[in-house]
Scaffold this motif. Sequence first.
Motif, PDB file in Angstrom:
ATOM      1  N   ILE A 119     -21.083  93.134   9.299  1.00  0.00           N
ATOM      2  CA  ILE A 119     -20.626  91.499   9.553  1.00  0.00           C
ATOM      3  C   ILE A 119     -20.295  91.489  11.051  1.00  0.00           C
ATOM      4  CG2 ILE A 119     -19.041  90.052   9.214  1.00  0.00           C
ATOM      5  CD1 ILE A 119     -18.649  90.998   6.306  1.00  0.00           C
ATOM      6  N   ASP A 120     -20.757  90.509  11.768  1.00  0.00           N
ATOM      7  CA  ASP A 120     -20.456  90.310  13.081  1.00  0.00           C
ATOM      8  C   ASP A 120     -20.724  88.766  13.277  1.00  0.00           C
ATOM      9  OD1 ASP A 120     -19.973  90.311  15.873  1.00  0.00           O
ATOM     10  OD2 ASP A 120     -21.867  91.205  16.581  1.00  0.00           O
ATOM     11  N   SER A 121     -19.518  87.982  12.951  1.00  0.00           N
ATOM     12  CA  SER A 121     -19.576  86.669  12.964  1.00  0.00           C
ATOM     13  C   SER A 121     -18.599  85.924  14.026  1.00  0.00           C
ATOM     14  CB  SER A 121     -19.202  86.180  11.499  1.00  0.00           C
ATOM     15  OG  SER A 121     -20.058  86.547  10.579  1.00  0.00           O
ATOM     16  N   GLN A 122     -19.078  84.982  14.590  1.00  0.00           N
ATOM     17  CA  GLN A 122     -18.509  84.123  15.587  1.00  0.00           C
ATOM     18  C   GLN A 122     -17.320  82.978  14.901  1.00  0.00           C
ATOM     19  OE1 GLN A 122     -21.058  81.878  18.043  1.00  0.00           O
ATOM     20  NE2 GLN A 122     -19.386  81.737  19.607  1.00  0.00           N
ATOM     21  N   ILE A 123     -16.353  83.300  15.314  1.00  0.00           N
ATOM     22  CA  ILE A 123     -15.018  82.344  14.705  1.00  0.00           C
ATOM     23  C   ILE A 123     -15.180  81.362  15.740  1.00  0.00           C
ATOM     24  CG2 ILE A 123     -12.647  82.139  14.452  1.00  0.00           C
ATOM     25  CD1 ILE A 123     -12.524  85.018  13.608  1.00  0.00           C
ATOM     26  N   GLU A 124     -14.925  81.502  17.048  1.00  0.00           N
ATOM     27  CA  GLU A 124     -14.992  80.569  18.057  1.00  0.00           C
ATOM     28  C   GLU A 124     -15.789  80.909  19.093  1.00  0.00           C
ATOM     29  OE1 GLU A 124     -11.480  78.270  20.207  1.00  0.00           O
ATOM     30  OE2 GLU A 124     -11.222  78.237  18.081  1.00  0.00           O
ATOM     31  N   ASN A 125     -15.965  80.092  20.243  1.00  0.00           N
ATOM     32  CA  ASN A 125     -16.922  80.429  21.393  1.00  0.00           C
ATOM     33  C   ASN A 125     -16.896  81.988  21.699  1.00  0.00           C
ATOM     34  OD1 ASN A 125     -18.538  80.002  23.363  1.00  0.00           O
ATOM     35  ND2 ASN A 125     -16.991  79.256  24.978  1.00  0.00           N
ATOM     36  N   THR A 126     -16.045  82.502  22.111  1.00  0.00           N
ATOM     37  CA  THR A 126     -15.969  84.153  22.543  1.00  0.00           C
ATOM     38  C   THR A 126     -15.146  84.922  21.552  1.00  0.00           C
ATOM     39  OG1 THR A 126     -14.016  83.889  24.050  1.00  0.00           O
ATOM     40  CG2 THR A 126     -16.393  83.442  24.983  1.00  0.00           C
ATOM     41  N   TRP A 127     -14.662  84.458  20.260  1.00  0.00           N
ATOM     42  CA  TRP A 127     -13.832  85.222  19.416  1.00  0.00           C
ATOM     43  C   TRP A 127     -14.935  85.477  18.283  1.00  0.00           C
ATOM     44  CZ3 TRP A 127      -9.441  82.492  16.242  1.00  0.00           C
ATOM     45  CH2 TRP A 127      -8.680  83.685  15.471  1.00  0.00           C
ATOM     46  N   ASN A 128     -14.833  86.864  17.790  1.00  0.00           N
ATOM     47  CA  ASN A 128     -15.583  87.291  16.852  1.00  0.00           C
ATOM     48  C   ASN A 128     -14.870  88.192  15.853  1.00  0.00           C
ATOM     49  OD1 ASN A 128     -18.129  86.236  18.071  1.00  0.00           O
ATOM     50  ND2 ASN A 128     -17.601  87.698  19.536  1.00  0.00           N
TER      51      ASN A 128
END
Length: 178
Positions: free
Chosen positions: A90-99
């Motif tokens: 899993i490598d998912s983006q939460i916000e712009n540069t936060w994963n």
Amino acid sequence: MKIKKIILTSFFIALTAFSLNASGAGFQLGLFPSLKISEEGIQSSDFDINATGTVRCSRIPLVFGAGILAGFKDSAIKAGFSAFSDWWIIDSQIENTWNIFSGFGLGTALKSNFSDSLEINLGPRFFAGMNWLFWDNYLELYIQQNINPVFSKDLKNNNSESSLKMFFPFETGLRFHF
């Protein structure tokens, strides 16, 4: 002469493969508390600290590294080497540069008290963490929590029993992407 050519050719092939796949390199620091699981029950065991160099590949979801560690076991100081390889599922983006990321891997350590023990630890790693990218995605700051059940054996002492230990590594680091 032939061995030198083979070594030199292997080095350049590895360097080329590394430069094509590597996305970032950096360092991480980790705290490794553990529990020993045996017939006597569950008891506190090792407490290690490590410093590791890491590499994150861009084309495959792989992070690997190797480093040094030091710690305590039964009031004795031990030191040695550690290595790991992690496969990100899993490598998912939460916000712009936060994963957020998670996955599994393999970890190993070889440590000694420099007198009468040489212990090897080997086992799977299950991890979850988060990272932040800064300066136009050039710097990556990350933290992760692992669960690492390991098989442990003292290689110097033939009478020692193998044991199962449960490490709970907490790691934080910084990687430079290129």
